[in-house]
Design an enzyme around this catalytic site. Structure first.
Site, PDB file in Angstrom:
ATOM      1  N   ARG A   1    -111.615   0.657  12.267  1.00 58.87           N
ATOM      2  CA  ARG A   1    -110.472   0.419  12.818  1.00 58.87           C
ATOM      3  C   ARG A   1    -109.045   1.081  12.462  1.00 58.87           C
ATOM      4  NH1 ARG A   1    -112.848  -4.510  13.149  1.00 58.87           N
ATOM      5  NH2 ARG A   1    -113.729  -5.080  15.339  1.00 58.87           N
TER       6      ARG A   1
ATOM      7  N   LYS B   1    -101.834  13.826  17.390  1.00 62.72           N
ATOM      8  CA  LYS B   1    -102.697  13.751  18.696  1.00 62.72           C
ATOM      9  C   LYS B   1    -104.306  14.114  18.105  1.00 62.72           C
ATOM     10  CE  LYS B   1    -100.448  15.064  23.031  1.00 62.72           C
ATOM     11  NZ  LYS B   1    -100.454  15.658  24.042  1.00 62.72           N
TER      12      LYS B   1
ATOM     13  N   GLU C   1     -98.503  29.025  19.977  1.00 59.22           N
ATOM     14  CA  GLU C   1     -97.953  27.832  20.000  1.00 59.22           C
ATOM     15  C   GLU C   1     -96.682  27.810  19.176  1.00 59.22           C
ATOM     16  OE1 GLU C   1     -99.301  25.417  21.462  1.00 59.22           O
ATOM     17  OE2 GLU C   1    -101.823  25.307  21.395  1.00 59.22           O
TER      18      GLU C   1
ATOM     19  N   LYS D   1     -91.173  20.481  17.176  1.00 57.31           N
ATOM     20  CA  LYS D   1     -92.222  19.442  17.733  1.00 57.31           C
ATOM     21  C   LYS D   1     -92.056  18.088  17.083  1.00 57.31           C
ATOM     22  CE  LYS D   1     -97.130  18.510  18.115  1.00 57.31           C
ATOM     23  NZ  LYS D   1     -98.479  18.853  18.172  1.00 57.31           N
TER      24      LYS D   1
ATOM     25  N   GLU E   1     -96.397  10.369  24.510  1.00 55.76           N
ATOM     26  CA  GLU E   1     -96.132  11.163  25.901  1.00 55.76           C
ATOM     27  C   GLU E   1     -96.147  10.323  27.076  1.00 55.76           C
ATOM     28  OE1 GLU E   1     -98.763  14.815  25.711  1.00 55.76           O
ATOM     29  OE2 GLU E   1     -99.055  14.570  27.936  1.00 55.76           O
TER      30      GLU E   1
ATOM     31  N   ARG F   1     -92.526  14.294  25.779  1.00 56.21           N
ATOM     32  CA  ARG F   1     -93.614  14.986  24.931  1.00 56.21           C
ATOM     33  C   ARG F   1     -94.571  16.110  25.917  1.00 56.21           C
ATOM     34  NH1 ARG F   1     -97.485  13.217  19.993  1.00 56.21           N
ATOM     35  NH2 ARG F   1     -98.369  15.019  19.501  1.00 56.21           N
TER      36      ARG F   1
ATOM     37  N   ASN G   1     -96.790  20.662  26.397  1.00 59.71           N
ATOM     38  CA  ASN G   1     -98.020  20.944  27.135  1.00 59.71           C
ATOM     39  C   ASN G   1     -97.799  22.233  27.880  1.00 59.71           C
ATOM     40  OD1 ASN G   1     -99.175  18.733  25.959  1.00 59.71           O
ATOM     41  ND2 ASN G   1     -98.971  17.532  27.915  1.00 59.71           N
TER      42      ASN G   1
ATOM     43  N   HIS H   1    -100.558  25.028  29.032  1.00 61.92           N
ATOM     44  CA  HIS H   1    -101.868  23.926  28.777  1.00 61.92           C
ATOM     45  C   HIS H   1    -102.726  23.547  30.060  1.00 61.92           C
ATOM     46  CE1 HIS H   1    -100.316  24.082  24.727  1.00 61.92           C
ATOM     47  NE2 HIS H   1    -101.456  23.415  24.419  1.00 61.92           N
TER      48      HIS H   1
ATOM     49  N   HIS I   1    -106.222  24.950  29.275  1.00 64.10           N
ATOM     50  CA  HIS I   1    -107.383  24.045  29.248  1.00 64.10           C
ATOM     51  C   HIS I   1    -108.299  24.464  30.152  1.00 64.10           C
ATOM     52  CE1 HIS I   1    -105.191  20.566  26.908  1.00 64.10           C
ATOM     53  NE2 HIS I   1    -105.418  21.680  26.031  1.00 64.10           N
TER      54      HIS I   1
ATOM     55  N   HIS J   1    -108.012  28.690  21.651  1.00 67.01           N
ATOM     56  CA  HIS J   1    -107.125  27.812  22.167  1.00 67.01           C
ATOM     57  C   HIS J   1    -105.805  28.533  22.247  1.00 67.01           C
ATOM     58  CE1 HIS J   1    -105.180  24.120  23.363  1.00 67.01           C
ATOM     59  NE2 HIS J   1    -104.260  24.164  22.355  1.00 67.01           N
TER      60      HIS J   1
HETATM   61  P1  NAD Z   1    -110.031  26.441  14.799  1.00 62.46           P
HETATM   62  O1  NAD Z   1    -109.885  24.973  14.014  1.00 62.46           O
HETATM   63  O2  NAD Z   1    -111.610  26.472  15.373  1.00 62.46           O
HETATM   64  O3  NAD Z   1    -110.064  27.713  13.588  1.00 62.46           O
HETATM   65  C1  NAD Z   1    -109.950  28.701  13.916  1.00 62.46           C
HETATM   66  C2  NAD Z   1    -111.265  29.507  13.108  1.00 62.46           C
HETATM   67  O4  NAD Z   1    -110.584  29.928  12.006  1.00 62.46           O
HETATM   68  C3  NAD Z   1    -112.447  28.778  13.041  1.00 62.46           C
HETATM   69  O5  NAD Z   1    -113.705  29.451  12.690  1.00 62.46           O
HETATM   70  C4  NAD Z   1    -112.155  28.295  11.533  1.00 62.46           C
HETATM   71  O6  NAD Z   1    -113.261  27.980  10.727  1.00 62.46           O
HETATM   72  C5  NAD Z   1    -111.462  29.434  10.850  1.00 62.46           C
HETATM   73  N1  NAD Z   1    -110.642  29.086   9.687  1.00 62.46           N
HETATM   74  C6  NAD Z   1    -109.678  28.001   9.561  1.00 62.46           C
HETATM   75  N2  NAD Z   1    -108.865  28.438   8.516  1.00 62.46           N
HETATM   76  C7  NAD Z   1    -109.324  29.725   8.102  1.00 62.46           C
HETATM   77  C8  NAD Z   1    -108.704  30.380   7.015  1.00 62.46           C
HETATM   78  N3  NAD Z   1    -107.564  29.863   6.142  1.00 62.46           N
HETATM   79  N4  NAD Z   1    -109.146  31.766   6.645  1.00 62.46           N
HETATM   80  C9  NAD Z   1    -110.143  32.173   7.624  1.00 62.46           C
HETATM   81  N5  NAD Z   1    -110.702  31.309   8.555  1.00 62.46           N
HETATM   82  C10 NAD Z   1    -110.259  30.096   8.759  1.00 62.46           C
HETATM   83  O7  NAD Z   1    -108.974  26.483  15.617  1.00 62.46           O
HETATM   84  P2  NAD Z   1    -107.365  26.494  15.710  1.00 62.46           P
HETATM   85  O8  NAD Z   1    -106.921  27.247  16.347  1.00 62.46           O
HETATM   86  O9  NAD Z   1    -106.893  26.054  14.222  1.00 62.46           O
HETATM   87  O10 NAD Z   1    -107.211  25.129  16.575  1.00 62.46           O
HETATM   88  C11 NAD Z   1    -107.530  24.780  18.008  1.00 62.46           C
HETATM   89  C12 NAD Z   1    -107.782  23.453  18.121  1.00 62.46           C
HETATM   90  O11 NAD Z   1    -106.500  22.833  18.031  1.00 62.46           O
HETATM   91  C13 NAD Z   1    -108.224  23.329  19.587  1.00 62.46           C
HETATM   92  O12 NAD Z   1    -109.587  22.476  19.920  1.00 62.46           O
HETATM   93  C14 NAD Z   1    -107.013  22.595  20.408  1.00 62.46           C
HETATM   94  O13 NAD Z   1    -107.343  21.478  21.171  1.00 62.46           O
HETATM   95  C15 NAD Z   1    -106.614  21.852  18.948  1.00 62.46           C
HETATM   96  N6  NAD Z   1    -104.895  21.492  19.123  1.00 62.46           N
HETATM   97  C16 NAD Z   1    -104.695  20.410  18.995  1.00 62.46           C
HETATM   98  C17 NAD Z   1    -103.170  19.880  18.893  1.00 62.46           C
HETATM   99  C18 NAD Z   1    -102.839  18.686  18.493  1.00 62.46           C
HETATM  100  O14 NAD Z   1    -101.520  18.355  18.768  1.00 62.46           O
HETATM  101  N7  NAD Z   1    -103.700  17.887  17.943  1.00 62.46           N
HETATM  102  C19 NAD Z   1    -102.362  20.898  19.243  1.00 62.46           C
HETATM  103  C20 NAD Z   1    -102.758  22.145  19.360  1.00 62.46           C
HETATM  104  C21 NAD Z   1    -104.151  22.500  19.559  1.00 62.46           C
HETATM  105  N1  GLY Z   2     -99.830  20.146  21.562  1.00 61.07           N
HETATM  106  C1  GLY Z   2     -99.459  19.070  22.363  1.00 61.07           C
HETATM  107  C2  GLY Z   2     -98.890  17.744  21.959  1.00 61.07           C
HETATM  108  O1  GLY Z   2     -98.949  17.341  20.720  1.00 61.07           O
HETATM  109  O2  GLY Z   2     -98.267  16.938  22.453  1.00 61.07           O
END
Ligand code: NAD
Ligand code: GLY
Length: 368
Positions: A121, A143, A185, A225, A235, A239, A243, A246, A250, A263
């Site tokens: 939890r 998120k 982003e 942000k 949201e 918030r 998006n 997005h 998406h 992404h």
């Molecule tokens: P990711 O986590 O897949 O990382 C991208 C690639 O880079 C992966 O292959 C990873 O292993 C590699 N990598 C990571 N750090 C590295 C480094 N320092 N050196 C070399 N390689 C490295 O992708 P991302 O772009 O970081 O994140 C995308 C994800 O984030 C999506 O799933 C998206 O939906 C999510 N997201 C979430 C939010 C939120 O608010 N929670 C906001 C935006 C995006």
């Molecule tokens: N990436 C959108 C949010 O965090 O709300």
């Protein structure tokens, strides 16, 4: 080092941004948490590039450290992989006093955050982002999510971290394609909220890495942000501006198959589309369209998608084949640095705009 606070009632947390800060700041943050057991969640790529990095940093802290190494990739951001995290937490006898550390990009952060918000939890967690995208966006704001085959990030929770440590030196190993995707982003935050910040980004090159620029830009991006999240954590309205891009982003990720496009790439194309719609609806001027589209296209590569019909487009946008509604809240710009939520934009209008967009900009999205 730059520092900023996210002020949420009873859950204020700090974000530190800088180069070579993690070895000092992370042990301090773990100590503040007075835990006896840290579980690091990371992936195979990070484990190979930075073997046992967090484990080694905490070696002298007197805290037990267990490392859960997940397969790498958006295609593993799902309930099966999440289940591996829960299995690991059970195997190492984690409990409510354990602290989870997400060491990786947004995929790891979103899954580790989800696990932290639900395991027994809820246990505390710290974000150590390692990609530009996770530095500027996913590590901040709480998120968490995994993907469903029919819809990106459709299963998730809100769970704020205890602390975020943005160690810039990890960006040295990040592939250029990932860097460009993450920059999208960052540009998003300027486009929706802060024209000065957007203009600042235009005066700098992303590559070769300029750590002064990155520290300032990541700080400003996180600040934008954080201010939005402080006003509307879950949201209810405001918030949703985050998006921007997005809706189509998406759709692209789900339609192409998770992992085919990054992404940030999908969101970048989505932001260009949303800017196009804003211009077509006379919300922004031709000058603004020219400026924004040339800024975005320098980081975008052509995306190829399988041809789709209206029903596929609609189902992907609404995440539901049986949904009665035919509209979505869509984020538009009404000037550079100012977005707004257009409530209930008809999917048919978006479909028409989408068809026009792909006809006019086949270099951004090609349907084949
Ligand atoms: P990711 O986590 O897949 O990382 C991208 C690639 O880079 C992966 O292959 C990873 O292993 C590699 N990598 C990571 N750090 C590295 C480094 N320092 N050196 C070399 N390689 C490295 O992708 P991302 O772009 O970081 O994140 C995308 C994800 O984030 C999506 O799933 C998206 O939906 C999510 N997201 C979430 C939010 C939120 O608010 N929670 C906001 C935006 C995006
Ligand atoms: N990436 C959108 C949010 O965090 O709300």
């Amino acid at each position: 080092m730059k520092t900023l606070k996210v002020n949420l009632p009873g859950r204020e947390y700090q974000i530190d941004i800088g180069q070579n800060i993690l070895d000092i700041q992370l042990p301090k943050a773990v100590k503040r948490n007075s835990t006896a057991h840290v579980v690091v969640v990371t992936n195979t790529t990070l484990q190979e590039l930075y073997p046992n990095f967090v484990f080694n940093l905490l070696a002298d802290s007197g805290v037990k450290v267990s490392t859960c190494v997940l397969p790498d990739g958006e295609k593993y951001k799902n309930l099966d992989t999440l289940s591996m995290v829960f299995d690991f937490l059970m195997d190492v006898c984690a409990n409510r006093k354990s602290l989870l550390i997400a060491f990786g990009g947004g995929v790891i952060g979103d899954m580790a955050g989800f696990a932290a918000s639900t395991f027994v939890r809820g246990i505390p967690f710290i974000q150590v982002p390692t990609t530009l995208l996770s530095d500027v966006d996913s590590s901040v704001g709480g998120k968490t999510a995994v993907n469903h085959p029919s819809g990106k990030n459709t299963i998730g929770t809100f769970k704020q971290p205890e602390y975020v440590c943005i160690e810039l030196s990890f960006l040295k190993t990040l592939p250029s394609r990932e860097l460009k995707a993450g920059h999208m982003e960052l540009l998003k935050h300027g486009l929706i909220q802060d024209a000065d910040f957007f203009n600042y980004t235009q005066q700098h090159s992303l590559e070769p890495l300029d750590f002064d620029y990155l520290e300032e830009a990541i700080f400003r991006s996180c600040k934008i942000k954080a201010k939005i999240v402080e006003k509307d954590e879950t949201e209810k309205g405001l918030r949703a501006n985050l998006n921007f891009g997005h809706t189509l982003g998406h759709l692209i990720e789900t339609h192409a198959g998770y992992g085919k496009y990054l992404h940030g790439e999908a969101v970048g194309a989505g932001m260009l589309f949303a800017t196009f719609v804003s211009w077509r609806r006379n919300e922004i001027t031709l000058n603004e369209w020219d400026l924004i589209s040339s800024a975005l296209t320098q980081y975008l590569m052509p995306l190829k998608l399988l041809k789709m019909d209206f029903d596929t487009f609609r189902n992907l946008i609404l995440h539901d084949k049986k949904a009665q509604k035919q509209a979505v809240n869509f984020i538009l710009l009404n000037k550079l640095g100012k977005s707004f939520i257009f409530p209930e934009m008809s999917v048919e209008i978006l479909w028409e705009e989408f068809n026009l967009f792909v006809q006019e900009y086949p270099g951004i999205i090609r349907l084949e």
